[in-house]
Design an enzyme around this catalytic site. Structure first.
Site, PDB file in Angstrom:
ATOM      1  N   CYS A 185      18.825 -11.480  -2.982  1.00  0.00           N
ATOM      2  CA  CYS A 185      18.567 -11.259  -1.557  1.00  0.00           C
ATOM      3  C   CYS A 185      19.829 -10.823  -0.818  1.00  0.00           C
ATOM      4  O   CYS A 185      19.824  -9.834  -0.091  1.00  0.00           O
ATOM      5  CB  CYS A 185      17.991 -12.522  -0.939  1.00  0.00           C
ATOM      6  SG  CYS A 185      17.724 -12.379   0.820  1.00  0.00           S
ATOM      7  N   CYS A 232      17.217  -8.090   0.159  1.00  0.00           N
ATOM      8  CA  CYS A 232      16.836  -8.166   1.583  1.00  0.00           C
ATOM      9  C   CYS A 232      17.943  -7.776   2.555  1.00  0.00           C
ATOM     10  O   CYS A 232      17.723  -6.993   3.474  1.00  0.00           O
ATOM     11  CB  CYS A 232      16.412  -9.581   1.942  1.00  0.00           C
ATOM     12  SG  CYS A 232      15.678 -10.534   0.629  1.00  0.00           S
ATOM     13  N   LYS A 278      19.472  -4.154   2.176  1.00  0.00           N
ATOM     14  CA  LYS A 278      18.329  -3.270   2.453  1.00  0.00           C
ATOM     15  C   LYS A 278      18.045  -3.192   3.948  1.00  0.00           C
ATOM     16  O   LYS A 278      17.921  -2.115   4.522  1.00  0.00           O
ATOM     17  CB  LYS A 278      17.110  -3.802   1.685  1.00  0.00           C
ATOM     18  CG  LYS A 278      15.805  -3.058   1.828  1.00  0.00           C
ATOM     19  CD  LYS A 278      14.946  -3.449   2.990  1.00  0.00           C
ATOM     20  CE  LYS A 278      14.632  -4.899   3.185  1.00  0.00           C
ATOM     21  NZ  LYS A 278      13.610  -5.465   2.353  1.00  0.00           N
ATOM     22  N   TYR A 310       6.676  -2.931  -2.483  1.00  0.00           N
ATOM     23  CA  TYR A 310       7.657  -3.188  -1.423  1.00  0.00           C
ATOM     24  C   TYR A 310       8.892  -2.276  -1.558  1.00  0.00           C
ATOM     25  O   TYR A 310       9.299  -1.619  -0.611  1.00  0.00           O
ATOM     26  CB  TYR A 310       8.189  -4.618  -1.535  1.00  0.00           C
ATOM     27  CG  TYR A 310       7.358  -5.732  -0.994  1.00  0.00           C
ATOM     28  CD1 TYR A 310       7.609  -6.257   0.262  1.00  0.00           C
ATOM     29  CD2 TYR A 310       6.367  -6.331  -1.765  1.00  0.00           C
ATOM     30  CE1 TYR A 310       6.901  -7.347   0.745  1.00  0.00           C
ATOM     31  CE2 TYR A 310       5.650  -7.417  -1.284  1.00  0.00           C
ATOM     32  CZ  TYR A 310       5.915  -7.923  -0.037  1.00  0.00           C
ATOM     33  OH  TYR A 310       5.216  -9.001   0.435  1.00  0.00           O
ATOM     34  N   ILE A 311       9.513  -2.315  -2.740  1.00  0.00           N
ATOM     35  CA  ILE A 311      10.807  -1.644  -2.886  1.00  0.00           C
ATOM     36  C   ILE A 311      10.643  -0.126  -2.811  1.00  0.00           C
ATOM     37  O   ILE A 311      11.422   0.562  -2.148  1.00  0.00           O
ATOM     38  CB  ILE A 311      11.500  -2.075  -4.197  1.00  0.00           C
ATOM     39  CG1 ILE A 311      11.792  -3.581  -4.146  1.00  0.00           C
ATOM     40  CG2 ILE A 311      12.779  -1.276  -4.442  1.00  0.00           C
ATOM     41  CD1 ILE A 311      12.426  -4.159  -5.406  1.00  0.00           C
ATOM     42  N   GLU A 352       9.905   0.900   0.865  1.00  0.00           N
ATOM     43  CA  GLU A 352      11.049   0.653   1.761  1.00  0.00           C
ATOM     44  C   GLU A 352      12.158   1.680   1.511  1.00  0.00           C
ATOM     45  O   GLU A 352      12.706   2.259   2.467  1.00  0.00           O
ATOM     46  CB  GLU A 352      11.584  -0.774   1.564  1.00  0.00           C
ATOM     47  CG  GLU A 352      10.645  -1.823   2.144  1.00  0.00           C
ATOM     48  CD  GLU A 352      11.167  -3.260   2.050  1.00  0.00           C
ATOM     49  OE1 GLU A 352      10.623  -4.114   2.762  1.00  0.00           O
ATOM     50  OE2 GLU A 352      12.093  -3.531   1.260  1.00  0.00           O
ATOM     51  N   HIS A 398       3.766  -9.417  29.373  1.00  0.00           N
ATOM     52  CA  HIS A 398       3.507  -8.032  29.777  1.00  0.00           C
ATOM     53  C   HIS A 398       4.740  -7.378  30.385  1.00  0.00           C
ATOM     54  O   HIS A 398       5.460  -8.035  31.132  1.00  0.00           O
ATOM     55  CB  HIS A 398       2.368  -8.039  30.806  1.00  0.00           C
ATOM     56  CG  HIS A 398       1.937  -6.669  31.196  1.00  0.00           C
ATOM     57  ND1 HIS A 398       1.204  -5.858  30.361  1.00  0.00           N
ATOM     58  CD2 HIS A 398       2.150  -5.960  32.327  1.00  0.00           C
ATOM     59  CE1 HIS A 398       0.979  -4.698  30.967  1.00  0.00           C
ATOM     60  NE2 HIS A 398       1.541  -4.736  32.164  1.00  0.00           N
ATOM     61  N   GLU A 428       1.387  -8.412  23.206  1.00  0.00           N
ATOM     62  CA  GLU A 428       0.320  -8.977  24.048  1.00  0.00           C
ATOM     63  C   GLU A 428      -1.063  -8.565  23.547  1.00  0.00           C
ATOM     64  O   GLU A 428      -2.063  -9.227  23.817  1.00  0.00           O
ATOM     65  CB  GLU A 428       0.502  -8.558  25.514  1.00  0.00           C
ATOM     66  CG  GLU A 428       0.308  -7.089  25.781  1.00  0.00           C
ATOM     67  CD  GLU A 428       0.480  -6.743  27.276  1.00  0.00           C
ATOM     68  OE1 GLU A 428      -0.195  -7.379  28.110  1.00  0.00           O
ATOM     69  OE2 GLU A 428       1.292  -5.862  27.601  1.00  0.00           O
TER      70      GLU A 428
HETATM   71  P1  NDP Z   1       5.841  -4.458  -6.615  1.00  0.00           P
HETATM   72  O1  NDP Z   1       5.173  -5.309  -7.613  1.00  0.00           O
HETATM   73  O2  NDP Z   1       5.694  -4.759  -5.175  1.00  0.00           O
HETATM   74  O3  NDP Z   1       5.348  -2.943  -6.829  1.00  0.00           O
HETATM   75  C1  NDP Z   1       5.486  -2.311  -8.047  1.00  0.00           C
HETATM   76  C2  NDP Z   1       4.988  -0.889  -7.944  1.00  0.00           C
HETATM   77  O4  NDP Z   1       5.251  -0.195  -9.154  1.00  0.00           O
HETATM   78  C3  NDP Z   1       3.482  -0.796  -7.721  1.00  0.00           C
HETATM   79  O5  NDP Z   1       3.216   0.288  -6.868  1.00  0.00           O
HETATM   80  C4  NDP Z   1       2.952  -0.544  -9.126  1.00  0.00           C
HETATM   81  O6  NDP Z   1       1.759   0.167  -9.144  1.00  0.00           O
HETATM   82  C5  NDP Z   1       4.050   0.330  -9.692  1.00  0.00           C
HETATM   83  N1  NDP Z   1       4.138   0.302 -11.147  1.00  0.00           N
HETATM   84  C6  NDP Z   1       4.283  -0.791 -11.941  1.00  0.00           C
HETATM   85  N2  NDP Z   1       4.373  -0.428 -13.240  1.00  0.00           N
HETATM   86  C7  NDP Z   1       4.291   0.923 -13.261  1.00  0.00           C
HETATM   87  C8  NDP Z   1       4.292   1.896 -14.312  1.00  0.00           C
HETATM   88  N3  NDP Z   1       4.385   1.542 -15.582  1.00  0.00           N
HETATM   89  N4  NDP Z   1       4.175   3.201 -13.983  1.00  0.00           N
HETATM   90  C9  NDP Z   1       4.062   3.569 -12.678  1.00  0.00           C
HETATM   91  N5  NDP Z   1       4.044   2.707 -11.644  1.00  0.00           N
HETATM   92  C10 NDP Z   1       4.158   1.399 -11.939  1.00  0.00           C
HETATM   93  O7  NDP Z   1       7.352  -4.402  -7.073  1.00  0.00           O
HETATM   94  P2  NDP Z   1       8.698  -3.953  -6.350  1.00  0.00           P
HETATM   95  O8  NDP Z   1       9.601  -3.558  -7.448  1.00  0.00           O
HETATM   96  O9  NDP Z   1       8.422  -2.979  -5.254  1.00  0.00           O
HETATM   97  O10 NDP Z   1       9.207  -5.303  -5.689  1.00  0.00           O
HETATM   98  C11 NDP Z   1       9.346  -6.489  -6.476  1.00  0.00           C
HETATM   99  C12 NDP Z   1       9.089  -7.717  -5.639  1.00  0.00           C
HETATM  100  O11 NDP Z   1      10.200  -7.939  -4.804  1.00  0.00           O
HETATM  101  C13 NDP Z   1       7.910  -7.586  -4.694  1.00  0.00           C
HETATM  102  O12 NDP Z   1       6.701  -7.965  -5.308  1.00  0.00           O
HETATM  103  C14 NDP Z   1       8.264  -8.505  -3.578  1.00  0.00           C
HETATM  104  O13 NDP Z   1       7.731  -9.772  -3.825  1.00  0.00           O
HETATM  105  C15 NDP Z   1       9.782  -8.541  -3.595  1.00  0.00           C
HETATM  106  N6  NDP Z   1      10.309  -7.784  -2.448  1.00  0.00           N
HETATM  107  C16 NDP Z   1      10.028  -8.191  -1.175  1.00  0.00           C
HETATM  108  C17 NDP Z   1      10.494  -7.487  -0.083  1.00  0.00           C
HETATM  109  C18 NDP Z   1      10.148  -7.934   1.305  1.00  0.00           C
HETATM  110  O14 NDP Z   1       9.773  -9.078   1.487  1.00  0.00           O
HETATM  111  N7  NDP Z   1      10.258  -7.052   2.318  1.00  0.00           N
HETATM  112  C19 NDP Z   1      11.313  -6.286  -0.242  1.00  0.00           C
HETATM  113  C20 NDP Z   1      11.526  -5.929  -1.617  1.00  0.00           C
HETATM  114  C21 NDP Z   1      11.047  -6.662  -2.658  1.00  0.00           C
HETATM  115  P3  NDP Z   1       0.334  -0.573  -8.969  1.00  0.00           P
HETATM  116  O15 NDP Z   1       0.250  -1.011  -7.558  1.00  0.00           O
HETATM  117  O16 NDP Z   1      -0.637   0.479  -9.334  1.00  0.00           O
HETATM  118  O17 NDP Z   1       0.367  -1.722  -9.938  1.00  0.00           O
END
Ligand code: NDP
Length: 451
Positions: free
Chosen positions: A42, A47, A50, A177-178, A181, A440, A445
């Site tokens: 983080c 976090c 980022k 998420y990543i 973002e 307001h 609101e």
């Molecule tokens: P996520 O699990 O959120 O998303 C992973 C993405 O990668 C999905 O779109 C998934 O597709 C895709 N994917 C997975 N495997 C493959 C593959 N083999 N080929 C192509 N696409 C693939 O993971 P992140 O890495 O974005 O983030 C990890 C975790 O970190 C999050 O779950 C979250 O909990 C935490 N995080 C939180 C943040 C916040 O609170 N703002 C910010 C950043 C991270 P599909 O949906 O089709 O499975």
């Protein structure tokens, strides 16, 4: 038997540090091991840096808005190196604050990789310590899918904070998420961004309206999103990277990224070298198995945070750890409640959410579900005449009139949903929302005036 420590924590990330300090506050003798920088993902590569980069990426939009308010903004220029240096300096500052906080709490910090020798003994380099209770808080690491040829050429969120040059063109794989973002950050900073996802929409698991709104807004901001593209191959060429992208039955398309492709394809627990085989701690699907008190299958060993793969969010790891410390060292009985966890996605525009999606609520409450929805242009964008919209949605269980979900896309969504989350967690009804006087003029609101 006497031990060196009442509690030894492996991993000084958000969860580990919060637990160590809370236990020490109760008078426990606590040690903590960390082989990397204090603060974990983080603070060091998640976090915090980022969010600083998110702020950096918003200035072009603010410059544009400024002109609507009579400001003439001179030529603006962005310097990647200046931003990256400032971001990393801030991370350094936070590292030293963590060190001071642990020192003040009288937690002994061991620099090195903590590894189980047996279920009460941890080795950190040549040193060995024993502890009555041990907390595993080692977090996770980015996963690079091995079904993508050439994936070794892609970087992950670990490396992006240290790029010395701004990518001119970047291809991001993954719409979680990543992925979203960083697509928005780099787009805001002027890179040409293509996001490749294997389904039809970003942010699987989120409220459908939010997914749609974010996706359309990202496209409106100039991010190219290639949907339904499960077939990806990366090749390194003399001029950069070449990505071959294809749908299930389509011709492949060739994309060029000048140097960088970012794999944002999920994270997994980082437990492979922990020596868990020297304990009775069970690992299920690559994660430390725990019960509702965060206890592993070895009675005195507990685990919190991403290494349990339960909910990969910093505040969840912190809450789990504090509940553990309160229970074992503070004479209270606490466990983490996983319902109504608010979360935000720091895209442009921002999204935030708490509680059930409409689909989840319909599955649970059927036709009794009532939906309240509002989409509008916030006042800020009227004078500059910018077509930036805010979306708010309340999901209500019509049987009890309770608000079971609140979702928002728009400026300050995270700040607003944090407050709404208290009401949802307390079981507020739609009538309670309606009885609340509006602030307001504000966007927030709308949450108390929706009909
Ligand atoms: P996520 O699990 O959120 O998303 C992973 C993405 O990668 C999905 O779109 C998934 O597709 C895709 N994917 C997975 N495997 C493959 C593959 N083999 N080929 C192509 N696409 C693939 O993971 P992140 O890495 O974005 O983030 C990890 C975790 O970190 C999050 O779950 C979250 O909990 C935490 N995080 C939180 C943040 C916040 O609170 N703002 C910010 C950043 C991270 P599909 O949906 O089709 O499975």
């Amino acid at each position: 038997m006497s031990y060196d420590f009442d509690l030894f924590v492996i991993g000084a990330g958000s969860g580990g540090i919060a637990t160590a300090r809370r236990a020490a506050e109760y008078g426990a003798k606590v040690g903590i091991a960390e082989f990397d920088r204090l603060g974990g993902t983080c603070v060091n590569r998640g976090c915090v840096p980022k969010k600083l980069m998110v702020y950096a990426s918003h200035f072009p939009k603010d410059f544009q808005a400024a002109s609507g308010y009579g400001w003439t903004v001179g030529e603006s220029k962005f310097n990647w190196k200046t931003m990256i240096t400032a971001v990393n300096n801030e991370v350094d500052r936070l590292n030293s604050i963590y060190q001071r906080m642990l020192d003040k709490s009288e937690v002994t910090v061991y620099e090195g990789y903590g590894k189980f020798i047996d279920s009460h003994t941890i080795a950190i380099g040549d040193e060995k310590v024993t502890a009555e209770k041990i907390l595993i808080a080692v977090g996770g690491k980015p996963v690079k899918p091995d079904d993508i040829p050439g994936i070794e050429h892609a970087i992950t969120s670990r490396e992006i904070f240290h790029l010395q040059e701004q990518p001119k063109q970047i291809v991001i794989i993954g719409g979680g998420y990543i992925g979203v973002e960083f697509a928005c950050i780099l787009n805001g900073l002027g890179s040409e961004v293509t996001l490749v996802i294997r389904s039809d929409k970003v942010l699987r698991g989120f409220e459908e309206d939010i997914r749609m709104e974010i996706q359309e807004a990202m496209q409106g901001n100039g991010i190219r999103i290639l949907t339904n593209k499960p077939n990806i191959a990366i090749e390194k060429t003399n001029t950069g990277l070449q990505l071959k992208i294809a749908g299930r039955e389509e011709e492949e398309e060739i994309l060029v990224a000048d140097a960088v492709s970012l794999a944002a394809t999920g994270r997994s627990p980082r437990i492979e070298n922990l020596g868990l085989e020297n304990t009775n701690v069970e690992v299920v699907n690559g994660a430390v198995a725990i019960d509702k008190y965060n206890q592993t299958t070895e009675e005195h060993i507990y685990a919190v945070g991403d290494c349990t793969a339960k909910v990969e969010l910093t505040p969840v790891a912190i809450k789990e750890g504090r509940a553990f410390a309160d229970t074992h060292f503070g004479g209270q009985s606490k466990q983490m409640a996983y319902d109504n966890i608010p979360t935000a996605v720091f895209t442009t525009p921002e999204a935030a959410t708490v509680g059930l999606t409409e689909a989840e609520a319909r599955e649970k409450y059927g036709n009794a579900v009532k939906i309240y929805r509002s989409k509008f242009r916030p006042m800020y964008y009227t004078l500059p005449d910018m077509q930036v919209k805010t979306l708010m949605k309340l999901v209500v269980d019509g049987n009890t009139n309770k608000v079971v979900g609140a979702h928002m896309v728009g400026d300050s969504a995270a700040e607003i949903i944090q407050g709404i989350a208290i009401a949802v967690k307390m079981g507020a009804t739609k009538a309670d929302f309606d009885a609340t006087v509006a602030v307001h003029p504000s966007s927030a609101e709308e949450f108390v005036t929706m009909r």
